[in-house]
Design a protein around this motif. Structure first.
Motif, mmCIF file in Angstrom:
data_model
loop_
_atom_site.group_PDB
_atom_site.id
_atom_site.type_symbol
_atom_site.label_atom_id
_atom_site.label_comp_id
_atom_site.label_asym_id
_atom_site.label_seq_id
_atom_site.Cartn_x
_atom_site.Cartn_y
_atom_site.Cartn_z
ATOM 1 N N PHE A 229 0.830 -1.206 0.000
ATOM 2 C CA PHE A 229 0.000 0.000 0.000
ATOM 3 C C PHE A 229 0.864 1.255 0.000
ATOM 4 O O PHE A 229 0.586 2.227 -0.725
ATOM 5 N N THR A 230 1.932 1.248 0.799
ATOM 6 C CA THR A 230 2.841 2.397 0.867
ATOM 7 C C THR A 230 3.525 2.635 -0.470
ATOM 8 O O THR A 230 3.640 3.778 -0.944
ATOM 9 N N ALA A 231 3.994 1.556 -1.094
ATOM 10 C CA ALA A 231 4.651 1.688 -2.395
ATOM 11 C C ALA A 231 3.708 2.275 -3.436
ATOM 12 O O ALA A 231 4.096 3.149 -4.223
ATOM 13 N N LEU A 232 2.468 1.798 -3.462
ATOM 14 C CA LEU A 232 1.495 2.332 -4.424
ATOM 15 C C LEU A 232 1.188 3.804 -4.144
ATOM 16 O O LEU A 232 1.018 4.603 -5.077
ATOM 17 N N LYS A 233 1.132 4.160 -2.880
ATOM 18 C CA LYS A 233 0.865 5.555 -2.525
ATOM 19 C C LYS A 233 1.963 6.471 -3.051
ATOM 20 O O LYS A 233 1.683 7.502 -3.689
ATOM 21 N N PHE A 234 3.211 6.112 -2.818
ATOM 22 C CA PHE A 234 4.315 6.953 -3.272
ATOM 23 C C PHE A 234 4.592 6.784 -4.770
ATOM 24 O O PHE A 234 5.276 7.617 -5.367
ATOM 25 N N GLY B 143 -0.162 5.353 -7.592
ATOM 26 C CA GLY B 143 -1.204 4.440 -8.015
ATOM 27 C C GLY B 143 -0.789 3.449 -9.085
ATOM 28 O O GLY B 143 0.237 3.604 -9.744
ATOM 29 N N ILE B 144 -1.625 2.429 -9.238
ATOM 30 C CA ILE B 144 -1.322 1.335 -10.164
ATOM 31 C C ILE B 144 -1.204 1.815 -11.600
ATOM 32 O O ILE B 144 -0.279 1.435 -12.329
ATOM 33 N N SER B 145 -2.141 2.661 -12.029
ATOM 34 C CA SER B 145 -2.138 3.107 -13.426
ATOM 35 C C SER B 145 -0.867 3.868 -13.764
ATOM 36 O O SER B 145 -0.289 3.683 -14.848
ATOM 37 N N ASN B 146 -0.399 4.705 -12.846
ATOM 38 C CA ASN B 146 0.832 5.457 -13.101
ATOM 39 C C ASN B 146 2.045 4.532 -13.134
ATOM 40 O O ASN B 146 2.940 4.709 -13.974
ATOM 41 N N ILE C 228 6.182 -4.707 -5.260
ATOM 42 C CA ILE C 228 6.684 -3.582 -4.459
ATOM 43 C C ILE C 228 8.002 -3.073 -5.040
ATOM 44 O O ILE C 228 8.219 -1.862 -5.157
ATOM 45 N N GLY C 229 8.889 -4.012 -5.413
ATOM 46 C CA GLY C 229 10.165 -3.619 -6.005
ATOM 47 C C GLY C 229 9.990 -2.869 -7.307
ATOM 48 O O GLY C 229 10.676 -1.863 -7.560
ATOM 49 N N VAL C 230 9.061 -3.332 -8.165
ATOM 50 C CA VAL C 230 8.789 -2.637 -9.434
ATOM 51 C C VAL C 230 8.240 -1.242 -9.166
ATOM 52 O O VAL C 230 8.663 -0.254 -9.774
ATOM 53 N N THR C 231 7.299 -1.156 -8.252
ATOM 54 C CA THR C 231 6.685 0.136 -7.920
ATOM 55 C C THR C 231 7.705 1.107 -7.339
ATOM 56 O O THR C 231 7.657 2.318 -7.599
ATOM 57 N N ALA C 232 8.648 0.577 -6.560
ATOM 58 C CA ALA C 232 9.655 1.432 -5.922
ATOM 59 C C ALA C 232 10.538 2.163 -6.937
ATOM 60 O O ALA C 232 11.165 3.179 -6.603
ATOM 61 N N ARG C 233 10.585 1.684 -8.163
ATOM 62 C CA ARG C 233 11.365 2.358 -9.203
ATOM 63 C C ARG C 233 10.845 3.763 -9.474
ATOM 64 O O ARG C 233 11.568 4.596 -10.033
ATOM 65 N N GLN C 234 9.624 4.047 -9.050
ATOM 66 C CA GLN C 234 9.035 5.362 -9.289
ATOM 67 C C GLN C 234 9.507 6.419 -8.290
ATOM 68 O O GLN C 234 9.439 7.615 -8.595
ATOM 69 N N SER D 212 14.214 -1.150 3.952
ATOM 70 C CA SER D 212 14.439 -0.241 5.075
ATOM 71 C C SER D 212 14.135 1.203 4.686
ATOM 72 O O SER D 212 13.651 1.986 5.509
ATOM 73 N N TYR D 213 14.386 1.576 3.432
ATOM 74 C CA TYR D 213 14.092 2.936 2.964
ATOM 75 C C TYR D 213 12.592 3.209 3.061
ATOM 76 O O TYR D 213 12.174 4.244 3.601
ATOM 77 N N VAL D 214 11.791 2.295 2.562
ATOM 78 C CA VAL D 214 10.341 2.480 2.594
ATOM 79 C C VAL D 214 9.819 2.430 4.022
ATOM 80 O O VAL D 214 8.997 3.260 4.433
#
Length: 489
Positions: free
Chosen positions: A194-199, A202-205, A277-283, A296-298
């Motif tokens: 949820f945190t990764a998607l928030k930062f 969202g999924i579409s972005n 989560i790892g893929v999303t974190a690229r944003q 640990s960063y997240v």
């Protein structure tokens, strides 16, 4: 800091309270090492999830998702869990029926005690020790990042906590607490997602901004690499003793199959999250951040401590449940396969209980030494996976299905496969050593078994259809109604 200390303190107090409780209840080695062959459906489901959703999921797979995308799931997680489901569905009944303690116990019963030495040593020292060391180092890293504890001090503190809990209640306490910890693990992963998607807005972005190679099952390097990596991973999970122990610990064959498959299906679904989560974190994660530090960063930098503390406890739970399972795996090998079968076949129940707990100390101390002095534990662990798979998979299948398998065929196959696996990288062929190792194992096993005769002390049975002498072993759980009620509350 206060939130982290509070959550962590509550977690360890509860864990040790459960451990102390079962210390007063568990009085025999059968219950300590194999939970009296008497665990219920939900206990097995919970421990399956907890044992598999370990530190690798929270840290390693998030980092893998960051570097290679969703292909990591198809390279590692999916092959591992599909193979585990295959093991449970096809082999639970014949294995559970034999009343075994360990994987090596199968070879000892089918051939003789000496034949089980090689798989026992592989399981106890080559696999369990570095696997436990990884959990100790992982926990010390958490203590360092969150509580600013020196890494070396954190290693010893982690060792003390893990050893203290494991030595108290054995597999019974481990399985019961695993069921509890599975909820903490799942909650922690969903908070991270949820945190990764928030930062990531969202999924579409995330989908729109992420290159397709990170979303595709083929990944950045193509289908060939994914399939080859999967081939190096999958065979090991056919002979992973942690799954075998859950099969043995189940109260019936039906429970072993239904609970095991349910646990692995849930785990396979949950395990999509860390890669996502790892893929999303690229944003939003700095591009130069080491992949293993994304967790640990997240958790520490982006989440409020009141929420991040729950995730930290989830990681501690993952590390604890992995460590106690690996230690007890090694302990079973030492006490049952080496001490009882080789050194003292007439050992009393009291002696076996002492050896079981003492062998927990042996595995934990060896893991502590590896944690301090070995700089590349991950490489050692990967080698342990490969050698275990190439030396044991085909002998295991032969014992299950082929009556003509001989002790000489099995031992020769194990030795040759181990040597081929070890020396193959020096030829620089580009082919992973698992392929020639497995090939050598199968060819040597068939040829030598056909050329040699069964030894006088072999029990010539195809275990899938026929029972070994151990199948008539007395089951403590069936005769101890008090322990039965305790384990299934």
């Amino acid at each position: 800091m206060a939130w982290y200390v509070t959550y962590s303190s509550i977690y360890f107090v509860v864990m040790f309270a459960i451990g102390i409780y079962y210390f007063t209840k568990v009085k025999d080695a059968d219950s300590y090492l194999i939970a009296g062959w008497n665990m219920s459906f939900w206990s097995i489901v919970g421990t399956t999830i907890s044992t598999n959703v370990g530190a690798a999921v929270f840290i390693g797979w998030v980092g893998m998702g960051f570097t290679v995308g969703m292909s990591g799931y198809f390279k590692f997680a999916l092959p591992a869990y599909l193979t585990s489901i295959l093991l449970i569905y096809v082999f639970s009944k014949p294995l559970r029926r034999q009343r075994l303690y360990t994987m090596a116990d199968l070879f000892g019963e089918r051939f003789n005690s000496k034949t089980g030495v090689i798989p026992s040593i592989l399981s106890a020292f080559i696999y369990s020790v570095p696997a436990t060391a990884l959990q100790i180092v992982g926990m010390s890293t958490v203590f360092s990042i969150v509580f600013n504890i020196d890494v070396k001090v954190g290693i010893f503190l982690s060792f003390t906590l893990i050893l203290g809990f494991t030595i108290l209640g054995g597999l019974v306490a481990a399985i019961v607490t695993d069921a509890l910890q599975s909820f903490i693990l799942v909650i922690g992963l969903f908070i991270l997602a949820f945190t990764a998607l928030k930062f990531g807005d969202g999924i579409s972005n995330v989908i729109a901004q992420t290159p397709m190679m990170y979303l595709s099952p083929a990944g950045p390097h193509g289908v060939g690499e994914v399939l080859m990596f999967a081939l190096t991973v999958a065979p090991f999970y056919l002979i992973w003793q942690s799954t075998w122990q859950r099969i043995f610990a189940s109260k019936s064959e039906e429970v072993a199959i239904r609970a095991g498959i349910t646990g692995y299906v849930i785990t396979a679904i949950i395990s999509i999250l860390p890669f996502a989560i790892g893929v999303t974190a690229r944003q939003f994660v700095p591009a130069d951040l080491h992949p293993d530090l994304i967790f640990s960063y997240v958790t520490v930098d982006l989440l409020h401590p009141a929420i991040g503390g729950i995730v930290i406890v989830g990681l501690l739970a993952a590390l604890m449940t992995g460590a106690d399972s690996f230690i007890l795996q090694g302990s079973s090998n030492i006490s049952q396969d080496l001490y009882f079968r080789i050194i003292n076949p007439k050992a009393s129940g009291k002696q076996m209980m002492f050896v079981a707990r003492f062998s927990v100390v042996i595995i934990a101390v060896m893991a502590l030494i590896v944690s301090y002095f070995m700089t590349d534990i991950i490489s050692v662990y990967q080698w342990a996976l490969r050698i275990s798979a190439t030396t044991i998979v085909f002998p295991f299948l032969a014992v299950i299905f082929w009556r003509k398998t001989t002790a000489r065929g099995v031992v020769t196959s194990m030795i040759i496969a181990g040597l081929v696996t070890a020396i193959w990288p020096f030829f620089n062929t580009g082919l992973d050593q698992v392929v020639p190792g497995l090939s050598a194992s199968m060819i040597v096993l068939i040829i030598v078994s056909l050329m040699t005769k069964h030894s006088p002390d072999e029990t010539i049975r195809a275990v899938y259809w026929e029972d070994l002498p151990s199948a008539s072993r007395r089951i403590i759980g069936d005769e101890n109604s008090e322990l039965d009620s305790v384990l299934n509350k």
